[in-house]
Structure formats: C-alpha cells, structure tokens
Design a protein around this motif. Structure first.
Motif, PDB file in Angstrom:
ATOM      1  N   THR A 171     -28.343  -5.954  -0.633  1.00 56.87           N
ATOM      2  CA  THR A 171     -29.104  -6.285  -3.059  1.00 56.87           C
ATOM      3  C   THR A 171     -28.436  -8.107  -2.443  1.00 56.87           C
ATOM      4  O   THR A 171     -27.410  -9.327  -2.716  1.00 56.87           O
TER       5      THR A 171
ATOM      6  N   LEU B 176     -32.055  -9.234  -7.801  1.00 58.08           N
ATOM      7  CA  LEU B 176     -32.772  -8.997  -7.916  1.00 58.08           C
ATOM      8  C   LEU B 176     -33.966  -7.660  -7.298  1.00 58.08           C
ATOM      9  O   LEU B 176     -35.281  -8.138  -7.597  1.00 58.08           O
ATOM     10  N   GLY B 177     -33.448  -6.981  -7.104  1.00 60.02           N
ATOM     11  CA  GLY B 177     -34.535  -5.618  -7.071  1.00 60.02           C
ATOM     12  C   GLY B 177     -34.577  -5.500  -4.947  1.00 60.02           C
ATOM     13  O   GLY B 177     -34.911  -4.179  -5.367  1.00 60.02           O
TER      14      GLY B 177
ATOM     15  N   GLU C  67     -37.577  -2.381  -2.062  1.00 60.09           N
ATOM     16  CA  GLU C  67     -37.993  -3.341  -3.884  1.00 60.09           C
ATOM     17  C   GLU C  67     -37.514  -2.225  -4.961  1.00 60.09           C
ATOM     18  O   GLU C  67     -38.492  -1.892  -5.016  1.00 60.09           O
TER      19      GLU C  67
ATOM     20  N   GLU D 229     -39.695  -3.582 -11.513  1.00 55.40           N
ATOM     21  CA  GLU D 229     -38.397  -3.715 -13.077  1.00 55.40           C
ATOM     22  C   GLU D 229     -38.946  -2.146 -14.107  1.00 55.40           C
ATOM     23  O   GLU D 229     -39.847  -1.651 -14.381  1.00 55.40           O
TER      24      GLU D 229
ATOM     25  N   ASP E  28     -31.401  -5.071 -19.598  1.00 55.56           N
ATOM     26  CA  ASP E  28     -32.176  -5.658 -18.354  1.00 55.56           C
ATOM     27  C   ASP E  28     -31.724  -7.261 -18.745  1.00 55.56           C
ATOM     28  O   ASP E  28     -32.059  -7.920 -17.864  1.00 55.56           O
TER      29      ASP E  28
ATOM     30  N   ARG F 197     -30.790  -4.438  -9.050  1.00 57.42           N
ATOM     31  CA  ARG F 197     -31.570  -5.574  -9.800  1.00 57.42           C
ATOM     32  C   ARG F 197     -29.829  -5.723 -10.965  1.00 57.42           C
ATOM     33  O   ARG F 197     -30.380  -4.703 -12.152  1.00 57.42           O
TER      34      ARG F 197
END
Length: 248
Positions: A42, A45-46, A72, A75, A105, A146
């Motif tokens: 990864t 960042l997702g 992906e 968010e 987050d 993430r």
C-alpha cells in the motif's frame, strides 16, 4: 490472520515487484516471510494490492508475484480528526499509536497554553517526525491501507479556525465549574467531518474554551473518570466509530 502490510511509494501493477530497502529488510529479516505467503502492498493513502511471496533474497529483498488489481479504499465518513495537546515524554507517540490502531483519520499536534512540552526548532521537527513515523508503523501493524494524516503543529488560533469547518466539533472537558454534555448522547452527523479537541494534563484554559466555543465547539465529557491526555483521544475515537456506524 490477515496478510502483513508493507508500504511502497507507488502501488505496483505487476507481474512482479521487488520489495527492498527498509521495508524489504523488515519483511525478510524480521517477519521472515517465505514463498507462498500473502502480503499487502500500500501507499498508505488508500491504494493497495495483494500479492504472493515468490522468493526472499538476501536480507532485504522480497520478490512478490501474482499481484492482484489495484484497489482504492474510499475516504471514511464521517471523517474523525483529533486535535491532540502535546503530552510529556513519549506519551505523544503512545497517543498516536493507539489512535491509529483504533481508526482515527487525522491528528493535529496542538501547543496548548498549559502544555509542559513545547515543540520548538530542531526538537519540534524531530518530535513531529516521530509522530509521523509512529502513525506509519501503527498503520501497518493494524493492517490499515489509509494511514492517518499528521498535520503540522497548530496554535490555538489555528485550531479554532479548523473547528469552524467541522460538521461536529467538541472539546473533551471535565470541570465542575464548566458544564459539559456526554459525548455518548451527542447528536452526530452521518457524513462530513468530526473534530475533537483533547487538552493537556493541566486542562484546557478558560481562554481556549472561549475561543473554541466561539468557533462552534461545545464541551463534552466521556464518563465519570478523568482520562489522561494520551488515552482520551483513543477512547473518544472508539466511541464515535461505534456511534457513527463505522464500526459495524
């Protein structure tokens, strides 16, 4: 057990990828991965992909094959940000580690008026780097793809400006002279952003409370006991993840 996570600059698309450098060394010499074992790559960042270890070479080269398509992760919503007053010693890294494992987050280092620790000059840069490294390692350990964003340190004025942008803003505060509501029953948004402020061991000053109230942040409490600044953010994040349905 889910597959171990390793961080790469860009998620590979195949057919093979060589994981080297510090991440490769960790995979080969610490994790001791062997052919046939699954891994996740990864960028933190997702974006992520899965693969299978083809070979371990030397002490720091892991050859990964059978790479899957790149995914992906969207968010999360509502997005949870914790403004964390600077604790003493290594309790800051403890707070970052446990909040990352829980699912926060974004973390904002805050130089509150009553903080004993203040980040200045080279020492401040080193402390910020430690927080960011801790978030990265805790993200990997907890199998996240993430990782939380660790912002630059903020002043009280900057925190107040951040609070004005939130869909729900709260200051975790317990003081008999200042009424507060239980966070467990607060009306929360189903999307957008939530920002929590965690004060230092000495508490949030009256001037800071006033500035945050003007920015739209109410005072809330977690329970009857008073938590340390290094654990309050983790407890509050867990409560909100459950209440908003992100833990479901």
């Amino acid at each position: 057990m889910t597959a171990p996570v390793f961080v790469v600059d860009a998620v590979p698309t195949g057919p093979e990828f060589v994981l080297d450098g510090p991440e490769g060394r960790h995979a080969v010499s610490v994790k001791r991965l062997r052919p046939g074992e699954d891994v996740v790559l990864t960028d933190g960042l997702g974006r992520w992909t899965e693969g299978v270890v083809k070979a371990a070479e030397g002490k720091d080269r892991l050859v990964v094959a059978e790479l899957h398509e790149v995914h992906e992760e969207p968010e999360p919503t509502p997005r949870i940000t914790v403004v964390q007053a600077l604790p003493k010693g290594d309790r800051g890294e403890l707070a970052v580690e446990t909040m990352t494992e829980t699912g926060v987050d974004e973390i904002v280092p805050w130089s509150a008026a009553r903080c004993i620790t203040q980040w200045k000059g080279e020492r401040g840069l080193k402390s910020l780097a430690k927080w960011r490294a801790t978030a990265r390692e805790a993200g990997k350990q907890s199998r996240r793809v993430r990782f939380p964003h660790i912002t630059d340190p903020m002043t009280t004025k900057q925190v107040a400006a951040l609070l004005t942008t939130a869909d729900f803003a709260a200051v975790l505060h317990e003081d008999r002279s200042h009424p507060s509501e239980p966070l467990a029953t607060a009306e929360l948004p189903t999307s957008g952003s939530i920002v929590l402020v965690v004060g230092p061991e000495g508490g949030v000053s009256p001037e800071e409370l006033a500035a945050f109230a003007d920015a739209g942040a109410g005072a809330y409490r977690l329970g009857r006991s008073v938590l340390r600044t290094s654990t309050a953010g983790t407890a509050a994040t867990a409560l909100l993840l459950g209440r908003t349905g992100r833990w479901s």
